[in-house]
Design an enzyme around this catalytic site. Structure first.
Site, mmCIF file in Angstrom:
data_model
loop_
_atom_site.group_PDB
_atom_site.id
_atom_site.type_symbol
_atom_site.label_atom_id
_atom_site.label_comp_id
_atom_site.label_asym_id
_atom_site.label_seq_id
_atom_site.Cartn_x
_atom_site.Cartn_y
_atom_site.Cartn_z
ATOM 1 N N LYS A 171 41.001 40.889 29.119
ATOM 2 C CA LYS A 171 40.756 42.309 28.807
ATOM 3 C C LYS A 171 42.077 43.031 28.994
ATOM 4 O O LYS A 171 42.441 43.424 30.099
ATOM 5 C CB LYS A 171 39.677 42.791 29.756
ATOM 6 N N GLU A 246 46.011 41.736 42.339
ATOM 7 C CA GLU A 246 47.417 42.151 42.440
ATOM 8 C C GLU A 246 47.417 43.660 42.238
ATOM 9 O O GLU A 246 47.226 44.140 41.125
ATOM 10 C CB GLU A 246 48.262 41.506 41.330
ATOM 11 N N CYS A 280 55.234 47.408 39.703
ATOM 12 C CA CYS A 280 54.578 47.363 41.015
ATOM 13 C C CYS A 280 55.580 47.024 42.118
ATOM 14 O O CYS A 280 55.346 47.366 43.272
ATOM 15 C CB CYS A 280 53.432 46.366 40.996
ATOM 16 N N GLU A 381 52.012 55.734 45.267
ATOM 17 C CA GLU A 381 52.737 55.064 44.191
ATOM 18 C C GLU A 381 53.022 56.074 43.080
ATOM 19 O O GLU A 381 52.094 56.539 42.413
ATOM 20 C CB GLU A 381 51.844 53.942 43.656
HETATM 21 P P1 NDP Z 1 44.175 50.275 36.179
HETATM 22 O O1 NDP Z 1 43.603 49.755 37.438
HETATM 23 O O2 NDP Z 1 43.808 51.619 35.745
HETATM 24 O O3 NDP Z 1 43.800 49.314 34.963
HETATM 25 C C1 NDP Z 1 44.078 47.939 34.964
HETATM 26 C C2 NDP Z 1 43.096 47.231 34.061
HETATM 27 O O4 NDP Z 1 41.790 47.347 34.620
HETATM 28 C C3 NDP Z 1 43.019 47.833 32.669
HETATM 29 O O5 NDP Z 1 42.816 46.799 31.737
HETATM 30 C C4 NDP Z 1 41.786 48.718 32.782
HETATM 31 O O6 NDP Z 1 41.195 48.999 31.545
HETATM 32 C C5 NDP Z 1 40.905 47.855 33.638
HETATM 33 N N1 NDP Z 1 39.812 48.567 34.311
HETATM 34 C C6 NDP Z 1 39.707 49.886 34.597
HETATM 35 N N2 NDP Z 1 38.529 50.138 35.221
HETATM 36 C C7 NDP Z 1 37.885 48.957 35.332
HETATM 37 C C8 NDP Z 1 36.638 48.551 35.880
HETATM 38 N N3 NDP Z 1 35.797 49.413 36.440
HETATM 39 N N4 NDP Z 1 36.302 47.247 35.822
HETATM 40 C C9 NDP Z 1 37.125 46.342 35.291
HETATM 41 N N5 NDP Z 1 38.311 46.660 34.723
HETATM 42 C C10 NDP Z 1 38.693 47.951 34.769
HETATM 43 O O7 NDP Z 1 45.748 50.102 36.323
HETATM 44 P P2 NDP Z 1 46.877 50.589 35.290
HETATM 45 O O8 NDP Z 1 46.617 49.990 33.968
HETATM 46 O O9 NDP Z 1 47.029 52.061 35.410
HETATM 47 O O10 NDP Z 1 48.170 49.855 35.871
HETATM 48 C C11 NDP Z 1 49.008 50.397 36.838
HETATM 49 C C12 NDP Z 1 48.707 49.806 38.204
HETATM 50 O O11 NDP Z 1 48.868 48.395 38.190
HETATM 51 C C13 NDP Z 1 49.627 50.308 39.291
HETATM 52 O O12 NDP Z 1 48.899 50.656 40.440
HETATM 53 C C14 NDP Z 1 50.497 49.104 39.608
HETATM 54 O O13 NDP Z 1 51.028 49.059 40.876
HETATM 55 C C15 NDP Z 1 49.556 47.989 39.366
HETATM 56 N N6 NDP Z 1 50.290 46.763 39.146
HETATM 57 C C16 NDP Z 1 50.276 45.799 40.133
HETATM 58 C C17 NDP Z 1 51.010 44.649 39.988
HETATM 59 C C18 NDP Z 1 50.957 43.583 41.024
HETATM 60 O O14 NDP Z 1 51.304 42.451 40.702
HETATM 61 N N7 NDP Z 1 50.544 43.841 42.245
HETATM 62 C C19 NDP Z 1 51.856 44.420 38.820
HETATM 63 C C20 NDP Z 1 51.807 45.487 37.858
HETATM 64 C C21 NDP Z 1 51.038 46.611 38.038
HETATM 65 P P3 NDP Z 1 41.612 50.340 30.727
HETATM 66 O O15 NDP Z 1 43.029 50.181 30.382
HETATM 67 O O16 NDP Z 1 40.707 50.294 29.571
HETATM 68 O O17 NDP Z 1 41.364 51.498 31.656
#
Ligand code: NDP
Length: 477
Positions: A171, A246, A280, A381
């Site tokens: 997804k 992550e 991140c 963040e």
């Molecule tokens: P989100 O948590 O908003 O979204 C991540 C994914 O989860 C997207 O595909 C999103 O879909 C999906 N999602 C949202 N709600 C749900 C749900 N209820 N159930 C299942 N899936 C869901 O993160 P961002 O896309 O805004 O990414 C930024 C974040 O990612 C930052 O906090 C960053 O630190 C973190 N990150 C962490 C890393 C690590 O390795 N620790 C590496 C890179 C980023 P949709 O897009 O449709 O909302």
């Protein structure tokens, strides 16, 4: 304009509802693509396809899986330019970095092709029995990824999942689904049986939620925000699913008195501002030894000032726009909060001037000094191009400040003293520590967080482990 589709059971399909959404370039708002916007039913169909494909794929030899993963890597490299251009157009990063992301994703597939062959079991001799321990695939894996590295972070999951013998439903993020989907199509085109890899596009609250809540998926691998991770963990608990998370980070960057300041300033500026701080493991807080703070800041600002901002498709651009208006709003809010609480603005702090920037989500690399832990930039963040700098008197004080965070993903230390390096590395509370290096990612080593940055590890041998279950076979003699 690019027409995207989902991938279910080996076929490229639209959403069942016919619903689509637009993808616009964050540099200029040009329409890049129309993509299907699926829902729970689409996700369920993909899970069913993955479930059907699982028995055969899970029992395939590691040699066969390796051949297919190597072929997938070859196809990804062959299609690198097309995938990289989509990546730049959908989320803004400069083309040279998009290419690197796509190529590194191919490397991940190659790595796990071989690591899968080393999925060894154990043989145990007991007085009246013998035991064999097998490591077998956990089942259908749901792979949910964010927009900042949509190809790489998916490869980190798809590579080990397929090598382990899992089938997958991915997804990708709603604001940047194109490159990730094309990457998955390349993997599928390597000759995988239908249903082994599936991609469903659509809102996380529908598609993502179904992948988490439906009992067909046995493992959820997630990268994204801490709050979303918490929701996923709570809902996975109902079926006791395996989960790896992550999550967010807030990485400290400690510059000791004896550091090579040229190296530290260059490395710090790159890691604070590249991908517009939307990483991140970005440098989020800089702690500099008081004695060398003035010199370090001067060099740091000089390096930051050299970075060229523009549309990621242009030549020689170092920084593109931010991925969305909401990311830029959050950055503005954090900078305003810091200034209002007494921080000093040393660089940036606003959008760049010029008509070429007027339609994009651009923001200048921003350097703040005089910051403290009462400010949002030091605790939350920002996920934007902001580098707050403060000073310390002793290494213990710097370590205390570095650990004063709910997050624990990466920390960085610059020092020429091996003793200081080891002293700090052993005390910093994070899943990765970079000593005189501004990146804790290496395909062969485990990557992941402590504290609210999540748990479970990706990459390295451990990345494969998280898609495997143990089975003890006891043979009576
Ligand atoms: P989100 O948590 O908003 O979204 C991540 C994914 O989860 C997207 O595909 C999103 O879909 C999906 N999602 C949202 N709600 C749900 C749900 N209820 N159930 C299942 N899936 C869901 O993160 P961002 O896309 O805004 O990414 C930024 C974040 O990612 C930052 O906090 C960053 O630190 C973190 N990150 C962490 C890393 C690590 O390795 N620790 C590496 C890179 C980023 P949709 O897009 O449709 O909302």
């Amino acid at each position: 304009m690019f027409n995207a589709s989902m991938l279910i059971n080996g076929s490229q399909v639209p959403a069942l509802s016919g619903r689509t959404t637009e993808i616009r370039n964050p540099a200029n708002q040009e329409l890049v693509a129309e993509v299907p916007s699926g829902g729970r039913k689409d996700a369920e169909m993909a899970l069913e396809a993955a479930k059907k494909a699982f028995p055969e794929w899970s029992l395939a030899t590691s040699a066969l899986r390796a051949d297919l993963l190597h072929e997938a890597a070859r196809l990804v490299r062959q299609r690198c330019e097309q995938i990289a251009r989509l990546l730049t157009q959908e989320m803004g990063k400069p083309l040279k970095y998009s290419r690197l992301e796509v190529l590194s994703s191919a490397d991940v597939l190659d790595y796990y092709a071989e690591e899968g062959k080393r999925n060894f079991g154990q043989w145990i001799s007991s007085p009246r029995s013998r035991s064999i321990v097998l490591r077998q695939p956990v089942g259908v894996a749901a792979l949910i990824t964010p927009w900042n590295y949509p190809v790489d972070l998916l490869a980190w999951k798809v590579g080990p999942a397929l090598a382990a013998g899992c089938t997958v439903v991915a997804k990708p993020p709603s604001i940047a689904p194109l490159a990730a989907t094309e990457f998955m199509k390349a993997v599928n085109d390597a000759g995988l049986p239908g249903g082994v890899v599936n991609v469903v596009l659509g809102p996380g609250s529908e598609v993502g939620a179904e992948l988490v809540e439906n009992p067909i998926s046995k493992k959820v691998a997630f990268t994204g925000e801490t709050e979303t991770g918490r929701w996923i963990m709570e809902h996975s608990a109902r079926h006791l699913k395996r989960v790896s998370l992550e999550l967010g980070g807030h990485s400290p960057f400690i510059v000791c008195e004896d550091a090579d300041l040229d190296k530290a300033a260059a490395a710090g500026a790159i890691r604070a501002f590249s991908n517009m701080g939307q990483i991140c493991i970005s440098v989020n807080r800089i702690y500099v030894a008081q004695e060398i703070a003035g010199e370090f800041i001067e060099k740091f600002i000089e390096r930051a000032g050299r970075l060229k901002i523009g549309n990621g498709l242009e030549q020689d651009v170092d920084l593109g726009p931010m991925a969305s208006g909401s990311q830029r709003d959050k950055t503005r809010e954090h900078v305003a909060d810091a200034l209002q609480k007494g921080a000093r603005l040393l660089l940036g702090g606003r959008e760049p001037d010029g008509a070429e920037y007027s339609k994009g989500y651009f923001y200048q690399p921003t350097v703040l000094s005089g910051v403290d832990h009462g400010m949002k930039v030091m605790r939350e963040e920002t996920f934007g191009p902001v580098a707050p700098i403060t000073t310390f008197e002793t290494v213990d004080q710097a370590i205390g400040l570095a650990n004063d965070s709910q997050y624990g993903l990466a920390s960085y230390v610059y020092t020429e003293s091996l003793e200081s390096a080891i002293y700090a590395a052993e005390r910093l509370e994070s899943g990765g520590v970079g000593i005189n290096i501004n990146n804790v990612v290496d395909i062969q080593a485990p990557f992941g967080g402590w504290k609210q940055s999540g748990f479970g590890r990706e990459l390295g041998r451990q990345g494969l482990d998280s898609y495997l279950e143990l089975k003890h076979i006891r043979i009576g003699l």
